[in-house]
Design a protein around this motif. Structure first.
Motif, mmCIF file in Angstrom:
data_model
loop_
_atom_site.group_PDB
_atom_site.id
_atom_site.type_symbol
_atom_site.label_atom_id
_atom_site.label_comp_id
_atom_site.label_asym_id
_atom_site.label_seq_id
_atom_site.Cartn_x
_atom_site.Cartn_y
_atom_site.Cartn_z
ATOM 1 N N PHE A 29 0.841 -1.201 0.000
ATOM 2 C CA PHE A 29 0.000 0.000 0.000
ATOM 3 C C PHE A 29 0.876 1.251 0.000
ATOM 4 O O PHE A 29 1.974 1.249 0.563
ATOM 5 C CB PHE A 29 -0.908 0.032 1.226
ATOM 6 N N THR A 30 0.359 2.312 -0.606
ATOM 7 C CA THR A 30 1.061 3.590 -0.585
ATOM 8 C C THR A 30 0.077 4.715 -0.287
ATOM 9 O O THR A 30 -1.004 4.785 -0.878
ATOM 10 C CB THR A 30 1.793 3.851 -1.921
ATOM 11 N N PHE A 31 0.426 5.569 0.661
ATOM 12 C CA PHE A 31 -0.410 6.697 1.058
ATOM 13 C C PHE A 31 -0.202 7.842 0.065
ATOM 14 O O PHE A 31 0.927 8.280 -0.166
ATOM 15 C CB PHE A 31 -0.028 7.141 2.475
ATOM 16 N N ILE A 32 -1.297 8.339 -0.552
ATOM 17 C CA ILE A 32 -1.149 9.390 -1.566
ATOM 18 C C ILE A 32 -1.797 10.713 -1.173
ATOM 19 O O ILE A 32 -1.697 11.688 -1.929
ATOM 20 C CB ILE A 32 -1.704 8.942 -2.927
ATOM 21 N N GLY A 33 -2.457 10.764 -0.007
ATOM 22 C CA GLY A 33 -3.032 12.043 0.386
ATOM 23 C C GLY A 33 -4.103 11.900 1.444
ATOM 24 O O GLY A 33 -4.544 10.793 1.769
ATOM 25 N N ALA A 34 -4.517 13.056 1.994
ATOM 26 C CA ALA A 34 -5.534 13.067 3.035
ATOM 27 C C ALA A 34 -6.326 14.364 2.954
ATOM 28 O O ALA A 34 -5.862 15.368 2.400
ATOM 29 C CB ALA A 34 -4.905 12.922 4.419
ATOM 30 N N LYS A 39 -15.462 18.583 1.263
ATOM 31 C CA LYS A 39 -15.241 19.311 0.014
ATOM 32 C C LYS A 39 -13.858 19.028 -0.554
ATOM 33 O O LYS A 39 -13.713 18.703 -1.744
ATOM 34 C CB LYS A 39 -15.410 20.809 0.244
ATOM 35 N N ASP A 40 -12.831 19.143 0.279
ATOM 36 C CA ASP A 40 -11.473 18.856 -0.167
ATOM 37 C C ASP A 40 -11.319 17.386 -0.554
ATOM 38 O O ASP A 40 -10.608 17.050 -1.512
ATOM 39 C CB ASP A 40 -10.461 19.202 0.920
ATOM 40 N N ALA A 41 -11.976 16.529 0.211
ATOM 41 C CA ALA A 41 -11.884 15.097 -0.068
ATOM 42 C C ALA A 41 -12.396 14.783 -1.471
ATOM 43 O O ALA A 41 -11.740 14.069 -2.243
ATOM 44 C CB ALA A 41 -12.673 14.304 0.966
ATOM 45 N N LEU A 42 -13.550 15.317 -1.820
ATOM 46 C CA LEU A 42 -14.121 15.043 -3.138
ATOM 47 C C LEU A 42 -13.230 15.573 -4.254
ATOM 48 O O LEU A 42 -13.010 14.893 -5.272
ATOM 49 C CB LEU A 42 -15.512 15.659 -3.244
ATOM 50 N N ILE A 62 -19.725 18.044 5.263
ATOM 51 C CA ILE A 62 -20.689 17.037 4.815
ATOM 52 C C ILE A 62 -20.300 15.687 5.398
ATOM 53 O O ILE A 62 -19.177 15.498 5.868
ATOM 54 C CB ILE A 62 -20.747 16.956 3.275
ATOM 55 N N SER A 63 -21.227 14.751 5.367
ATOM 56 C CA SER A 63 -20.969 13.444 5.973
ATOM 57 C C SER A 63 -20.231 12.514 5.015
ATOM 58 O O SER A 63 -20.216 12.725 3.795
ATOM 59 C CB SER A 63 -22.288 12.791 6.396
ATOM 60 N N GLY A 64 -19.646 11.473 5.579
ATOM 61 C CA GLY A 64 -19.016 10.458 4.755
ATOM 62 C C GLY A 64 -20.023 9.791 3.830
ATOM 63 O O GLY A 64 -19.689 9.385 2.713
ATOM 64 N N LEU A 65 -21.271 9.672 4.292
ATOM 65 C CA LEU A 65 -22.323 9.113 3.453
ATOM 66 C C LEU A 65 -22.531 9.976 2.210
ATOM 67 O O LEU A 65 -22.647 9.463 1.093
ATOM 68 C CB LEU A 65 -23.623 9.011 4.247
ATOM 69 N N ASP A 66 -22.548 11.307 2.377
ATOM 70 C CA ASP A 66 -22.702 12.217 1.235
ATOM 71 C C ASP A 66 -21.534 12.072 0.257
ATOM 72 O O ASP A 66 -21.717 12.125 -0.964
ATOM 73 C CB ASP A 66 -22.786 13.665 1.716
ATOM 74 N N ILE A 67 -20.333 11.899 0.813
ATOM 75 C CA ILE A 67 -19.159 11.727 -0.034
ATOM 76 C C ILE A 67 -19.278 10.447 -0.855
ATOM 77 O O ILE A 67 -19.022 10.428 -2.064
ATOM 78 C CB ILE A 67 -17.873 11.698 0.814
ATOM 79 N N LEU A 68 -19.690 9.359 -0.198
ATOM 80 C CA LEU A 68 -19.804 8.085 -0.898
ATOM 81 C C LEU A 68 -20.872 8.154 -1.987
ATOM 82 O O LEU A 68 -20.683 7.623 -3.092
ATOM 83 C CB LEU A 68 -20.118 6.969 0.101
ATOM 84 N N VAL A 69 -21.982 8.821 -1.701
ATOM 85 C CA VAL A 69 -23.034 8.997 -2.708
ATOM 86 C C VAL A 69 -22.493 9.751 -3.921
ATOM 87 O O VAL A 69 -22.738 9.372 -5.074
ATOM 88 C CB VAL A 69 -24.251 9.743 -2.114
ATOM 89 N N GLU A 70 -21.734 10.822 -3.675
ATOM 90 C CA GLU A 70 -21.177 11.623 -4.770
ATOM 91 C C GLU A 70 -20.150 10.824 -5.571
ATOM 92 O O GLU A 70 -20.117 10.898 -6.813
ATOM 93 C CB GLU A 70 -20.536 12.887 -4.207
ATOM 94 N N LEU A 71 -19.310 10.059 -4.894
ATOM 95 C CA LEU A 71 -18.320 9.249 -5.598
ATOM 96 C C LEU A 71 -18.987 8.215 -6.498
ATOM 97 O O LEU A 71 -18.551 7.979 -7.628
ATOM 98 C CB LEU A 71 -17.399 8.549 -4.596
ATOM 99 N N ARG A 72 -20.054 7.607 -6.008
ATOM 100 C CA ARG A 72 -20.763 6.611 -6.812
ATOM 101 C C ARG A 72 -21.497 7.281 -7.969
ATOM 102 O O ARG A 72 -21.528 6.771 -9.086
ATOM 103 C CB ARG A 72 -21.740 5.826 -5.937
ATOM 104 N N SER A 73 -22.094 8.440 -7.711
ATOM 105 C CA SER A 73 -22.804 9.171 -8.756
ATOM 106 C C SER A 73 -21.854 9.586 -9.880
ATOM 107 O O SER A 73 -22.208 9.538 -11.064
ATOM 108 C CB SER A 73 -23.488 10.401 -8.162
ATOM 109 N N ALA A 74 -20.638 10.014 -9.491
ATOM 110 C CA ALA A 74 -19.637 10.438 -10.470
ATOM 111 C C ALA A 74 -18.866 9.254 -11.057
ATOM 112 O O ALA A 74 -18.001 9.450 -11.911
ATOM 113 C CB ALA A 74 -18.653 11.422 -9.825
#
Length: 222
Positions: A29-34, A39-42, A62-74
């Motif tokens: 594994f390699t860490f590439i960012g945080a 907003k920054d995460a997305l 925003i919640s992690g749930l919102d982030i996951l929804v956006e990632l799946r939508s995109a």
């Protein structure tokens, strides 16, 4: 295969350091960012396209749930392991429906973190080298994370995962009938899995005696 790239979403600097430290102990594994907020995460996840995201639920904006929804939508091609203190069954089930490959409840030990990522690495490496998957490959992938119980013939990994998730969100011990209603299964099915988990010492059974009839069994995670 090349190393799996990992992006961490965590607003607590101390927890972030711990998770980064855990990750650095592991090979492959390699860490590439945080990011410390949604907003920054997305923005960074869409730009960097990591293989795996370690995602907290509670963030400042925003919640992690919102982030996951956006990632799946995109349709961002990344997998997600949730790392959070959220334990309610509704949240956990929603995360799983959105495709989270595992769910780590804080606080957790390195051994649990290690198992989650090792299971992910094993299957990512296997699937990455195949053009087509057999049913056995699919079953192994869907049941590979989060559940260390070896199942006998006749018991299903996905059903077991649903029942375990249902128990996670229960603050008090429940009967097989109550849990069956919560997870939408037949009582006899849930009872069979719960009794197996009790034999494996993953579930505690508490007997409550009434005035007449047989005692009632209440189940809870150990």
């Amino acid at each position: 295969m090349t190393k799996i790239s990992v992006f961490i979403v965590e607003d607590d600097p101390m927890v972030l350091d711990v998770n980064k430290g855990f990750l650095e102990k592991m090979t492959g594994f390699t860490f590439i960012g945080a990011a410390a907020n949604g907003k920054d995460a997305l923005l960074q996840i869409k730009k960097l396209k990591p293989n795996l995201v370690l995602l907290d639920m509670y963030l400042p904006d925003i919640s992690g749930l919102d982030i996951l929804v956006e990632l799946r939508s995109a349709r961002v091609p990344c997998d997600v392991v949730m790392i959070t203190a959220a334990r309610d069954a509704i949240t956990i089930q929603e995360m799983m429906r959105l495709g989270a490959v595992d769910y780590l409840v804080k606080p957790f030990r390195f051994e649990r973190f290690q198992k989650s990522l090792q299971d992910y690495y094993k299957m990512a490496k296997k699937i990455g080298g195949l053009n087509q998957l057999r049913q056995e490959d699919i079953d192994e992938w869907l049941g590979s994370t989060g559940n260390s119980v070896s199942l006998p013939k006749g018991l299903n990994e996905l059903t077991m995962k649903q029942i375990m998730l249902g128990l996670v969100g229960e603050a008090l011990p429940v009967t097989a009938e109550q849990l069956a209603q919560n997870v939408g299964m037949a009582r006899v099915t849930v009872r069979k899995y719960l009794d197996f988990l009790a034999v494996k010492e993953k579930v505690h059974i508490e007997m409550q005696y009434g005035n007449v009839g047989r005692p009632t069994r209440f189940y809870s995670l150990k």
